[in-house]
Enzyme design. Structure first.
Site, short mmCIF file in Angstrom:
data_model
loop_
_atom_site.label_atom_id
_atom_site.label_comp_id
_atom_site.label_asym_id
_atom_site.label_seq_id
_atom_site.Cartn_x
_atom_site.Cartn_y
_atom_site.Cartn_z
N GLY A 44 49.76 44.42 16.60
CA GLY A 44 48.43 43.99 17.00
C GLY A 44 47.47 45.17 17.01
N THR A 45 47.97 46.33 17.43
CA THR A 45 47.12 47.52 17.50
C THR A 45 46.53 47.83 16.13
OG1 THR A 45 48.45 48.40 19.31
CG2 THR A 45 47.17 50.01 18.05
N ASN A 81 45.66 41.05 29.42
CA ASN A 81 47.10 41.23 29.49
C ASN A 81 47.62 41.56 30.88
OD1 ASN A 81 45.48 43.46 28.20
ND2 ASN A 81 47.22 44.65 28.92
N GLN A 123 47.27 38.09 23.51
CA GLN A 123 47.84 37.34 24.65
C GLN A 123 47.35 35.90 24.66
OE1 GLN A 123 50.21 38.44 26.57
NE2 GLN A 123 50.11 40.65 26.32
N SER A 181 49.81 39.19 17.41
CA SER A 181 50.98 40.06 17.31
C SER A 181 52.27 39.24 17.46
CB SER A 181 50.90 41.13 18.41
OG SER A 181 52.07 41.91 18.39
N GLY A 182 53.26 39.55 16.62
CA GLY A 182 54.48 38.75 16.59
C GLY A 182 55.37 38.85 17.81
N HIS A 183 55.50 40.09 18.35
CA HIS A 183 56.53 40.26 19.40
C HIS A 183 56.14 39.64 20.73
CE1 HIS A 183 55.02 43.87 21.77
NE2 HIS A 183 54.21 43.90 20.74
N THR A 195 54.43 48.66 1.30
CA THR A 195 55.39 47.58 1.07
C THR A 195 55.56 46.77 2.36
OG1 THR A 195 56.48 48.91 -0.59
CG2 THR A 195 57.76 47.07 0.32
N CYS A 237 52.05 49.25 27.81
CA CYS A 237 51.34 50.34 27.15
C CYS A 237 50.72 51.25 28.20
CB CYS A 237 50.27 49.78 26.23
SG CYS A 237 50.76 48.23 25.48
#
Ligand code: PLP
Length: 385
Positions: free
Chosen positions: A70-71, A150, A180, A200-202, A242, A328
């Protein structure tokens, strides 16, 4: 037994995402290669792109660019827009005073580059529309407002804020950090008047190391954004390098797994949050509830004169995992700027814990937490005396 209540920091990988990771690992071709193996890898990426565009309700209105997190997506949004700016006929950027460091630190950099940045109040978890209105006499270059804070779980009124800005300055760029918010509340980029959306995926059961930026067709057509990671031209030229096929494919699978069940997962998390409020009200803690709207998965509480980090370690020894501020910000020792912006003083912010749910949590997790917190408060207050 471990009870994981730190889902705003990161989430467990879902079975759907895990299965897709293995499939992508076996299809190890480079998506840029022209042979069959490369094409199979490319297909995994386009499947993921489709599933995310569907869940965003944005098919046909823009592109998804996969990034490493996300960052990075927010950096592409903010610096990519700033680099694209040829004439400085507008120099003002609006953001909130409680952004995640990925946006706040990008803003600090732009300030050094000569942009004027004004941070809008989010006291009580509400984006101050009057303050925005009072700033509309000056041409706005960009607005970057997060969707869900968050730390507090406050759901900011970004749709109204962006609509006000676009009504006066249609060419102003609007970016929303929805890390979020995505799959925690229903929205589409069009409905919130956002040109750029970070996800963001995680945070939604995909592995770490993959994020995405939604870029509207209008931004692309008008050349209001340029890439800053240059190289082989992957991701339609938006992000060279890649691709992380395993992460991207899993991100798509995690989203495709949740999206059809979204109402059920949201109401499950909301139920847990309400139950936690009920249980924690019986303890000597203050609940930091946003004044207006909130996401279903985050609850912030302030402990009675016990540092959050001390309580975090106490709970951790019992196998219960919460957060003392965002993962973070746990790298820094200053009190959480989100909580200060919410209205807490530095001491209270230092004594605040974030509890965050996923669809995998159960009421019994809340029972265990409230029991352990009660024990912790008694023990730690006694030690202090
Ligand atoms: N924005 C918000 C609101 C977040 O909560 C986070 C992570 O905690 C990020 C951005 C950063 O996302 P990532 O970890 O994918 O870089």
């Amino acid at each position: 037994m471990e009870i994981y209540l730190d889902n705003s920091a990161t989430t467990a990988i879902s079975a759907a995402a895990r299965a897709k990771m293995l499939e992508a690992a076996d299809n190890y071709g480079n998506p840029s290669s022209l042979h069959d193996m490369g094409m199979r890898a490319e297909k995994l990426i386009s499947e993921a792109r489709r599933s995310i565009l569907t869940a965003l309700g944005a098919k046909g209105s823009g592109e998804i660019v996969f990034t490493s997190c996300g960052t990075e997506a927010s950096s592409l949004a903010i610096f990519g827009s700033a680099f694209a700016k040829e004439r400085r006929d507008a120099n003002l950027i609006l953001t909130t005073n409680s952004e995640h460091p990925s946006v706040e630190n990008a803003m600090r950099r732009l300030e050094k580059e000569g942009f004027e940045v004004v941070r809008i109040s989010t006291r009580g978890g509400v984006l101050d529309l009057e303050q925005i209105s009072s700033l509309l006499n000056k041409k706005i270059f960009m607005a970057s407002f997060m969707m869900v804070n968050n730390e507090t779980g406050a759901l900011y009124n970004v749709a109204e804020a962006f609509a006000m800005i676009k009504a006066k300055y249609p060419s102003a760029i609007t970016h929303c950090d929805a890390v979020q918010g995505f799959l925690k509340t229903r929205f589409t980029p069009a409905r919130i008047h956002a040109d750029l959306v970070t996800i963001s995926g995680h945070k939604l059961h995909a592995p770490k190391g993959v994020g995405a930026l939604y870029i509207s067709n209008e931004m692309i057509k008008a050349k209001k954004i340029v890439p800053f990671l240059l190289g082989g031209g992957q991701e339609n030229g938006w992000r060279s390098g890649t691709e992380n096929v395993i992460g991207i494919a899993a991100f798509g699978a995690a989203v495709a797994d949740i999206y059809p069940r979204l109402d059920a997962t949201l109401s499950h998390m909301l139920g847990l949050r309400s139950y936690a409020i009920e249980k924690l009200q019986e303890l000597d803690v203050t609940l930091n509830i946003p004044n207006r709207t909130f996401a279903p998965h985050i609850l912030n509480i302030t402990l009675p004169n016990i540092k959050s980090e001390t309580m975090l370690h106490f709970l951790s020894r019992d196998g219960i995992y919460v957060s003392s501020g965002s993962a973070c910000s746990s790298h820094s020792h200053s009190p959480s700027s989100s909580l200060i912006a919410f209205g807490l003083d530095a001491h209270k912010a230092d004594c605040s814990l974030r509890i965050s749910f996923s669809e995998y949590n159960q009421k019994s997790d809340v029972d265990a937490l409230s029991e352990a917190l009660a024990k912790g408060i008694e023990t730690l207050v006694r030690i202090k005396r």
